[in-house]
Each structure stands twice: as structure tokens, then as C-alpha cells.
Design a protein around this motif. Structure first.
Motif, PDB file in Angstrom:
ATOM      1  N   ALA A  82       0.808  -1.218   0.000  1.00 18.58           N
ATOM      2  CA  ALA A  82       0.000   0.000   0.000  1.00 18.58           C
ATOM      3  C   ALA A  82       0.841   1.268   0.000  1.00 18.58           C
ATOM      4  O   ALA A  82       0.577   2.200  -0.761  1.00 18.58           O
ATOM      5  CB  ALA A  82      -0.945   0.002   1.202  1.00 18.58           C
ATOM      6  N   LEU A  83       1.853   1.311   0.841  1.00 21.45           N
ATOM      7  CA  LEU A  83       2.647   2.527   0.997  1.00 21.45           C
ATOM      8  C   LEU A  83       3.887   2.557   0.115  1.00 21.45           C
ATOM      9  O   LEU A  83       4.464   3.617  -0.114  1.00 21.45           O
ATOM     10  CB  LEU A  83       3.071   2.692   2.467  1.00 21.45           C
ATOM     11  N   GLY A  84       4.325   1.390  -0.361  1.00 24.67           N
ATOM     12  CA  GLY A  84       5.523   1.344  -1.186  1.00 24.67           C
ATOM     13  C   GLY A  84       6.790   1.679  -0.430  1.00 24.67           C
ATOM     14  O   GLY A  84       7.760   2.188  -0.995  1.00 24.67           O
ATOM     15  N   ILE A  85       6.808   1.404   0.884  1.00 23.43           N
ATOM     16  CA  ILE A  85       7.971   1.684   1.734  1.00 23.43           C
ATOM     17  C   ILE A  85       8.806   0.419   1.858  1.00 23.43           C
ATOM     18  O   ILE A  85       8.266  -0.687   1.989  1.00 23.43           O
ATOM     19  CB  ILE A  85       7.523   2.163   3.124  1.00 23.43           C
ATOM     20  N   ALA A  86      10.124   0.564   1.817  1.00 20.87           N
ATOM     21  CA  ALA A  86      11.011  -0.584   1.949  1.00 20.87           C
ATOM     22  C   ALA A  86      10.823  -1.238   3.315  1.00 20.87           C
ATOM     23  O   ALA A  86      10.867  -0.566   4.354  1.00 20.87           O
ATOM     24  CB  ALA A  86      12.459  -0.163   1.759  1.00 20.87           C
ATOM     25  N   ASP A  87      10.588  -2.552   3.311  1.00 16.39           N
ATOM     26  CA  ASP A  87      10.393  -3.269   4.569  1.00 16.39           C
ATOM     27  C   ASP A  87      11.664  -3.246   5.417  1.00 16.39           C
ATOM     28  O   ASP A  87      11.601  -3.445   6.635  1.00 16.39           O
ATOM     29  CB  ASP A  87       9.988  -4.719   4.281  1.00 16.39           C
ATOM     30  N   GLY A  88      12.798  -2.987   4.792  1.00 11.99           N
ATOM     31  CA  GLY A  88      14.040  -2.899   5.545  1.00 11.99           C
ATOM     32  C   GLY A  88      14.037  -1.789   6.574  1.00 11.99           C
ATOM     33  O   GLY A  88      14.729  -1.875   7.589  1.00 11.99           O
ATOM     34  N   LEU A  89      13.246  -0.729   6.321  1.00  9.39           N
ATOM     35  CA  LEU A  89      13.148   0.347   7.310  1.00  9.39           C
ATOM     36  C   LEU A  89      12.487  -0.150   8.596  1.00  9.39           C
ATOM     37  O   LEU A  89      12.804   0.331   9.688  1.00  9.39           O
ATOM     38  CB  LEU A  89      12.353   1.522   6.732  1.00  9.39           C
ATOM     39  N   ARG A  90      11.587  -1.099   8.463  1.00 11.00           N
ATOM     40  CA  ARG A  90      10.991  -1.731   9.646  1.00 11.00           C
ATOM     41  C   ARG A  90      12.000  -2.669  10.299  1.00 11.00           C
ATOM     42  O   ARG A  90      12.216  -2.621  11.513  1.00 11.00           O
ATOM     43  CB  ARG A  90       9.732  -2.505   9.244  1.00 11.00           C
ATOM     44  N   ALA A  91      12.637  -3.521   9.477  1.00  9.82           N
ATOM     45  CA  ALA A  91      13.580  -4.500  10.006  1.00  9.82           C
ATOM     46  C   ALA A  91      14.818  -3.848  10.607  1.00  9.82           C
ATOM     47  O   ALA A  91      15.509  -4.465  11.422  1.00  9.82           O
ATOM     48  CB  ALA A  91      13.990  -5.476   8.897  1.00  9.82           C
ATOM     49  N   LEU A  92      15.094  -2.595  10.229  1.00 12.24           N
ATOM     50  CA  LEU A  92      16.252  -1.892  10.779  1.00 12.24           C
ATOM     51  C   LEU A  92      16.135  -1.714  12.292  1.00 12.24           C
ATOM     52  O   LEU A  92      17.139  -1.495  12.978  1.00 12.24           O
ATOM     53  CB  LEU A  92      16.386  -0.519  10.101  1.00 12.24           C
ATOM     54  N   ALA A  93      14.924  -1.838  12.812  1.00 11.04           N
ATOM     55  CA  ALA A  93      14.726  -1.723  14.266  1.00 11.04           C
ATOM     56  C   ALA A  93      15.505  -2.785  15.023  1.00 11.04           C
ATOM     57  O   ALA A  93      15.938  -2.543  16.160  1.00 11.04           O
ATOM     58  CB  ALA A  93      13.238  -1.830  14.596  1.00 11.04           C
ATOM     59  N   VAL A  94      15.699  -3.954  14.411  1.00 10.34           N
ATOM     60  CA  VAL A  94      16.367  -5.047  15.115  1.00 10.34           C
ATOM     61  C   VAL A  94      17.846  -4.741  15.353  1.00 10.34           C
ATOM     62  O   VAL A  94      18.314  -4.819  16.501  1.00 10.34           O
ATOM     63  CB  VAL A  94      16.174  -6.380  14.359  1.00 10.34           C
ATOM     64  N   PRO A  95      18.644  -4.374  14.327  1.00  8.05           N
ATOM     65  CA  PRO A  95      20.046  -4.048  14.629  1.00  8.05           C
ATOM     66  C   PRO A  95      20.196  -2.796  15.484  1.00  8.05           C
ATOM     67  O   PRO A  95      21.106  -2.734  16.327  1.00  8.05           O
ATOM     68  CB  PRO A  95      20.677  -3.847  13.239  1.00  8.05           C
ATOM     69  N   VAL A  96      19.333  -1.790  15.295  1.00 10.38           N
ATOM     70  CA  VAL A  96      19.419  -0.589  16.136  1.00 10.38           C
ATOM     71  C   VAL A  96      19.132  -0.953  17.589  1.00 10.38           C
ATOM     72  O   VAL A  96      19.851  -0.550  18.512  1.00 10.38           O
ATOM     73  CB  VAL A  96      18.428   0.486  15.641  1.00 10.38           C
ATOM     74  N   GLY A  97      18.084  -1.748  17.816  1.00 12.18           N
ATOM     75  CA  GLY A  97      17.764  -2.180  19.175  1.00 12.18           C
ATOM     76  C   GLY A  97      18.871  -3.026  19.772  1.00 12.18           C
ATOM     77  O   GLY A  97      19.213  -2.879  20.955  1.00 12.18           O
ATOM     78  N   ALA A  98      19.457  -3.916  18.964  1.00 15.81           N
ATOM     79  CA  ALA A  98      20.549  -4.754  19.459  1.00 15.81           C
ATOM     80  C   ALA A  98      21.753  -3.907  19.854  1.00 15.81           C
ATOM     81  O   ALA A  98      22.401  -4.158  20.886  1.00 15.81           O
ATOM     82  CB  ALA A  98      20.943  -5.781  18.397  1.00 15.81           C
ATOM     83  N   ALA A  99      22.080  -2.888  19.044  1.00 17.49           N
ATOM     84  CA  ALA A  99      23.218  -2.021  19.364  1.00 17.49           C
ATOM     85  C   ALA A  99      22.978  -1.261  20.668  1.00 17.49           C
ATOM     86  O   ALA A  99      23.876  -1.138  21.514  1.00 17.49           O
ATOM     87  CB  ALA A  99      23.457  -1.043  18.210  1.00 17.49           C
ATOM     88  N   LEU A 100      21.757  -0.767  20.851  1.00 13.86           N
ATOM     89  CA  LEU A 100      21.442  -0.052  22.088  1.00 13.86           C
ATOM     90  C   LEU A 100      21.486  -0.990  23.299  1.00 13.86           C
ATOM     91  O   LEU A 100      21.970  -0.617  24.371  1.00 13.86           O
ATOM     92  CB  LEU A 100      20.058   0.605  21.975  1.00 13.86           C
ATOM     93  N   MET A 101      20.991  -2.202  23.124  1.00 14.53           N
ATOM     94  CA  MET A 101      21.041  -3.162  24.233  1.00 14.53           C
ATOM     95  C   MET A 101      22.488  -3.511  24.577  1.00 14.53           C
ATOM     96  O   MET A 101      22.814  -3.714  25.757  1.00 14.53           O
ATOM     97  CB  MET A 101      20.239  -4.419  23.879  1.00 14.53           C
ATOM     98  N   LEU A 102      23.348  -3.574  23.569  1.00  9.71           N
ATOM     99  CA  LEU A 102      24.760  -3.840  23.840  1.00  9.71           C
ATOM    100  C   LEU A 102      25.362  -2.721  24.691  1.00  9.71           C
ATOM    101  O   LEU A 102      26.093  -2.983  25.656  1.00  9.71           O
ATOM    102  CB  LEU A 102      25.510  -3.977  22.518  1.00  9.71           C
ATOM    103  N   LEU A 103      25.030  -1.472  24.345  1.00 13.49           N
ATOM    104  CA  LEU A 103      25.539  -0.340  25.127  1.00 13.49           C
ATOM    105  C   LEU A 103      25.061  -0.400  26.573  1.00 13.49           C
ATOM    106  O   LEU A 103      25.834  -0.195  27.517  1.00 13.49           O
ATOM    107  CB  LEU A 103      25.096   0.975  24.483  1.00 13.49           C
ATOM    108  N   PHE A 104      23.771  -0.693  26.766  1.00  7.82           N
ATOM    109  CA  PHE A 104      23.228  -0.720  28.122  1.00  7.82           C
ATOM    110  C   PHE A 104      23.756  -1.920  28.913  1.00  7.82           C
ATOM    111  O   PHE A 104      23.993  -1.819  30.118  1.00  7.82           O
ATOM    112  CB  PHE A 104      21.703  -0.745  28.086  1.00  7.82           C
TER     113      PHE A 104
END
Length: 631
Positions: free
Chosen positions: A139-161
Motif C-alpha cells: 500500500a505505501l511502497g515503503i522498503a520493509d528494511g526500514l521496519r527490520a532496521l529496528a532489530v540491529p538498532v535495538g541490538a546495538a542499544l542493548m549492547l551499550l546498556f
């Protein structure tokens, strides 16, 4: 107003690396603001979809896509918050008995396990997001990778904490001891690789019983215990790429049905701060307060009505107990008895819709949520009656002050004020059962309803705690993230078990239990009572539900009936000492010692066991009112 940093400050204040406290707190604040904004955006998108669908009769095609993209980011950042604030689901009953030095060692190992796991999946998570960039949403024509990018960003933040928490709280000796422990375990697993491969499926005991069990017992958050064990198994025993852990985790966390989780958690918070929970308690107290043991019945009734909406048993208990406990204590009820009753009331209400355990079963076991909502009410009522019988027996033997009946005008006034609170759970359950709306849409409608009811009540002098809205959003995001991370990592672990052939073996073994369906049901009760005490409901369901529900189906056991037995058995374990996490939560809310409460809870648990056996061996109690919902 209580600070959202209270738990973080308590853990960061005494560390040997105090300068780290400020950047960690700043980073936490940024994550909190983002998560709160995402939750607001999620609710706004869902409300827009509901209005266009049901009011304007013109469904929007893009709302589900956008909500799904926001949901993945909300889940990951919520999981980051849960880690930063020390609010992951974990077992601490054993660790709390250790010496301070041993506790610091356990905490260091725990943080090292978290850091190691997220560091291992960081690169595969980035690759997964990159691969998803080629996929566009319809419907929106948005790359699904922008959604999946949450996983590595979240993992990096969890590593810092994880690293920050380790340096702040561990101490040099504990950290070095933790590093040495993990290095020794890793070396042993690698050196014994040929032996593990030669063991066949017996190696599952090493990775998914011994390793998971040891991690859980020393306080490693349950989701990360699943994750590190799965990674160890795939690395040592198989040739499967670690990217499969990320993809299964993403799939498990992104299930559309689970969109209801953060919204129901938010709804539970709104019910408390809007005063609806207090209004409900006031009405029931005016109606039954004069009866011997009447406030005990009020507690049971209030828990029956509001349970499941918040998404957290601790939140359900915390919403009801403060309104009742002072008055109950003034009438001579001991604090230990109150906490025991509160704990039992949490166990009895596990099947009441819209329980998130029911929604999770529907998502991972492909069972109709409408049917689960219908099937859960009567078993919960049976359990409530069983607890009420114990309360009646205790009240008969206890000395109680003679109290006058509340005047009719007081009853009627409190009833009128409580009507919005009484109507909400009825509307939520009826809407899902009748197929008017999905669980996610109903949770959104519940948020709108509660906000309107709270605002209207504030116009007539009933306070609406607006100042707590931000904290409520942050708390809801953290709790949702903790739950969804467990679901995602348990999904990865379940895939590994299925790939090994264990699921086929387990189904065959359970089907061959002597006694057929009866023996299978008894084994189920024992197993899930144990799992409930160690893992809590949702991770146990995600891990073992997809394996055991097909076995129940093969034995001609109705899936809704089986779900009720599983949930009640887990509830029994969750609130039973000495391991039940819910039991300790009830003691904390009641501000009592677990030692004193443990002696008083057993009559209630025995009554719940009787109720569980009735539900298990009288299927009609779960399926008698299904009708079209079972289809």
C-alpha cells in the motif's frame, strides 16, 4: 510524581564507574521519549483505521502496514528500555538467597550473557535489514528494511546498556569472574563439539535444559537465556546460519495479532490513572462491605472484572490492592492473608479475556481468539468460586467487627459512578466474541473509551492523573518490549527444537502416555505448572504451545479446552511458592514477607487445583458456550 528513572537511578547510584551514570541516563531519556512517541503514533494510526472502518465505512488500506512498521520499532525500543531499567522478566528467587558477592557475580554473568548475545546477532541483524530493503510494502511502497532496521538498532542499544550496567554494578572482581565463567563454558562447548554431535538429540538436554535452566536460575533475563542457548546450539551442533535467529525473532515479534499487546498494556494504565479501577472497587465495597469477609469477595470480583486488560498480572494486582488493603487491614485481616489472597486471585484470572496469554495462544497456536475469549470465562468463574469458598470458610472462623450495611443512596451513587468501569470489560469481550472487531481494534476502542470516561469523570470532581501519562506510556512500552522480546527469542528457540526433530519426538511421546487423553492431560498439568513457575505464561506458551497443541488435537482434545487447562496450570505454577514469580510480586505489592505468605496460600492453591481438575476433565466447562466462535 514518581520519576521514570527511579529504578535506573537506584541501580546506577552505587557503581564504581559513576561518571557513566550521566550518559546512560541521557541515552535512557532519549529512548524513553522515542518509545513514548512511537506508542502514541501507534495508537493514533490504529484509531484512524478504526474510525475510517467503523464510522466512515471506508477502510484505509495503509494503516495496518504503517502500524506494523511502527510496532517493530516500538517492540525493540521497549525491549531496550526494559533492559536499561532492569525490568526484563527474570527469576530472582534463587539469586536473592545468595551472598552479596555471589549476587554481584550473577549480575555480571547476566549482563555479559546479554552483551554477548546481542553482539553475536548484530551483524546478522544488519544483513537481515539490508535484505529486506528490496521488499516494498503493497500500500505505501515503503522498503520493509526500514521496519527490520529496528532489530540491529535495538541490538546495538542493548549492547551499550548491557556493557554500561556491567561496568556500573559489577565491580572488577565480579566482572573478571563473569568473563572467566563464560569463557570457560564457551571453550567447553566448543571442545566437546564432536561429543555433542555424536549424542544426537540428547544434546538438546545440554543446550535447552541445562544451559537455559542454569541461565534462568542465576537471573539471566528469560528471553536472553533462550537466545544465547539457541545461538550456542546452532553454532556448536548445526551448520545453520545465525541469521535464522534474527529472521525468526523478527517474525515472532511482528505477528499482526500481537499489535494488541502494547495497546492493552496502555489501556490497563489508563484504567488506573483515570480512576475507573477505584470507582469499581468503591461500588463493590458499598455492596458487599458489610458482609463477613465481604472485602475479600470485593477483591475477587474486582480482579475478575479488570484482569487481563493491563497485560501484566502485577499491574492488575497493583491497580486493585491499594484501594482495598488499608480498609481490609482496619477490619483485622492480616497482611500475610491479604497477600496470599491477592496471589491466588492473580492465578485464578489467567483465562479471563482479554488476557494476553489468550492472544498469544491465538497467535502462535492458530486458535480462534474469539473462541478462546468465550471459553475462558466459565473456567475463570469456577476458579473464582473455589477461591471464594476458601474465603467463606476463613471468614466463618475469624472474629470480625459488625459493620452496618451501606445506605441505598450510597450504593446507587457508587453504582452510577462505576457504570463506565463495569461496562468496559463487558464491551471489550463482547466485541471480540461477536466478531465486531479484532483484538487490536478493540484495545484501541478501549483506549478511546477510557480516555473519554476519565475526562468526563474529571469534570465532576473525580481526578484524572494527567501528570502520570508520560510515565504510563514509558512503562507500557517497556513492559510490551519485555514481553515481545521473549516471544521473538522463544520463536527462534522453538524453530531450533523443531529443526532437530524434537517436536515430532515430543508429540509421539505425549501421545503414548498411558491412559490416552486422560494421561496426556495429567502430564500437561504437571509440565505447565512447572513451566509456569519458572518461565511465566507467555514464553512457555510460545516455546511449547506449537509442539503440544498438535498432540492434543491428535488425541481429539478440543484446542480451546486444552488452552484453558494449560493456562490454569501455568497460573497455578506462576503464583505458587517457592519459585512462582507472581507470588513474589503479590508479596511485594502487599508489602509482606514471602515466608509468612507462603504458609497461608496453600488452601487457596488447593482450591485452584480442584478447579483446574474440574476444567480438565469436564470439557463442557470450556467448550459449552462456543457456538459460532469455535468455528
Amino acid at each position: 510524581m514518581e520519576s521514570v528513572h527511579s529504578s535506573l537511578d537506584a541501580r546506577l547510584g552505587d557503581g564504581v564507574n559513576a561518571p557513566l551514570a550521566i550518559p546512560l541516563r541521557v541515552l535512557t531519556t532519549l529512548v524513553e521519549l522515542t518509545a513514548a512517541a512511537l506508542l502514541l503514533a501507534e495508537v493514533s494510526v490504529l484509531i484512524t483505521g478504526v474510525v475510517w472502518r467503523y464510522v466512515l465505512d471506508s477502510p484505509l488500506t495503509w494503516t495496518d502496514e504503517l502500524a506494523s512498521m511502527l510496532f517493530t520499532w516500538l517492540a525493540m525500543l521497549g525491549a531496550v528500555l526494559a533492559l536499561a531499567r532492569g525490568e526484563n522478566m527474570r527469576m530472582t528467587a534463587i539469586v536473592n538467597r545468595f551472598s552479596p558477592a555471589a549476587q554481584r557475580w550473577c549480575e555480571s554473568v547476566s549482563q555479559l550473557v546479554v552483551a554477548l548475545f546481542v553482539a553475536i546477532i548484530l551483524l546478522p541483524a544488519g544483513q537481515h535489514a539490508s535484505e529486506q530493503m528490496a521488499i516494498l510494502t503493497p500500500a505505501l511502497g515503503i522498503a520493509d528494511g526500514l521496519r527490520a532496521l529496528a532489530v540491529p538498532v535495538g541490538a546495538a542499544l542493548m549492547l551499550l546498556f548491557a556493557i554500561g550496567n556491567l561496568l556500573m554494578n559489577g565491580g572488577r572482581t565480579a566482572i573478571l569472574g563473569g568473563v572467566a565463567t563464560i569463557a570457560a563454558i564457551g571453550a567447553a562447548l566448543w571442545l566437546l563439539q564432536p561429543a555433542f554431535i555424536a549424542m544426537g538429540n540428547l544434546n538438546l538436554l545440554v543446550f535447552f535444559v541445562l544451559l537455559v535452566g542454569a541461565a534462568v536460575l542465576i537471573g539471566v533475563p528469560i528471553g536472553f537465556a533462550f537466545g544465547i542457548s539457541t545461538v550456542a546450539y546452532l553454532t556448536v551442533v548445526t551448520h545453520a546460519p545465525l541469521g535464522i535467529v534474527v529472521s525468526r525473532m523478527d517474525e515472532g515479534m511482528s505477528h499482526l495479532i500481537l499489535l494488541a499487546v502494547p495497546i492493552f498494556v496502555l489501556l490497563g494504565g489508563l484504567i488506573e490513572i483515570s480512576g475507573l479501577a477505584r470507582n469499581l472497587v468503591d461500588f463493590m465495597a458499598s455492596l458487599l462491605g458489610h458482609v463477613r469477609g465481604g472485602l475479600q469477595y470485593v477483591l475477587l470480583g474486582a480482579m475478575f472484572l479488570v484482569s487481563g486488560i493491563s497485560g501484566s498480572k502485577a499491574a492488575d494486582m497493583a491497580a486493585i490492592a491499594p484501594a482495598l488493603f488499608p480498609e481490609m487491614k482496619s477490619r483485622g485481616v492480616q497482611g500475610e492473608d491479604l497477600a496470599a489472597l491477592l496471589s491466588a486471585s492473580g492465578a485464578m484470572t489467567e483465562t479471563i479475556p482479554p488476557s494476553l496469554v489468550l492472544i498469544t495462544i491465538g497467535a502462535v497456536c492458530s486458535v480462534s481468539i474469539s473462541a478462546l475469549f468465550v471459553g475462558g470465562l466459565l473456567p475463570a468463574l469456577i476458579a473464582t468460586v473455589a477461591i471464594a469458598f476458601v474465603c467463606w470458610m476463613k471468614a466463618r472462623r475469624a472474629d470480625a467487627p459488625t459493620l452496618s450495611r451501606a445506605p441505598l443512596r450510597v450504593v446507587m451513587r457508587t453504582f452510577v459512578i462505576a457504570v463506565p468501569a463495569l461496562a468496559l470489560p463487558v464491551l471489550i469481550r463482547a466485541a471480540v466474541v461477536e466478531g465486531v472487531a479484532t483484538a487490536t481494534e478493540v484495545s484501541t476502542l478501549g483506549v478511546i473509551y477510557t480516555l473519554i470516561a476519565g475526562i468526563l469523570a474529571s469534570l465532576f470532581g473525580k481526578p484524572f492523573a494527567y501528570r502520570r501519562l508520560y510515565k504510563m506510556l514509558v512503562d507500557a512500552a517497556a513492559l510490551s518490549g519485555a514481553i515481545l522480546l521473549i516471544i521473538g527469542l522463544a520463536t527462534s528457540m522453538a524453530w531450533a527444537l523443531t529443526r532437530s526433530g524434537f517436536s515430532t519426538y515430543l508429540v509421539g511421546m505425549m501421545q503414548s502416555v498411558p491412559g490416552g487423553a486422560t494421561g496426556f492431560m495429567i502430564v500437561t498439568i504437571v509440565c505447565f505448572a512447572i513451566l509456569g513457575s519458572v518461565l511465566e505464561g507467555i514464553p512457555a506458551i510460545v516455546l511449547f504451545g506449537p509442539l503440544l497443541f498438535p498432540a492434543a488435537h491428535a488425541l481429539h482434545i478440543n484446542e480451546v479446552h486444552y488452552a484453558m487447562v494449560v493456562i490454569l496450570a501455568m497460573g497455578l505454577g506462576l503464583f505458587a511458592p517457592p519459585f512462582g514469580v507472581g507470588f513474589y510480586a503479590a508479596c511485594a505489592i502487599g508489602k509482606t514477607s514471602p515466608d509468612g505468605v507462603g504458609k497461608r496460600i496453600w488452601p487457596y492453591l488447593f482450591a485452584l487445583l480442584i478447579a483446574l481438575l474440574l476444567v480438565a476433565f469436564i470439557p463442557w466447562l470450556s467448550t459449552g458456550f462456543l457456538g459460532h466462535a469455535a468455528e
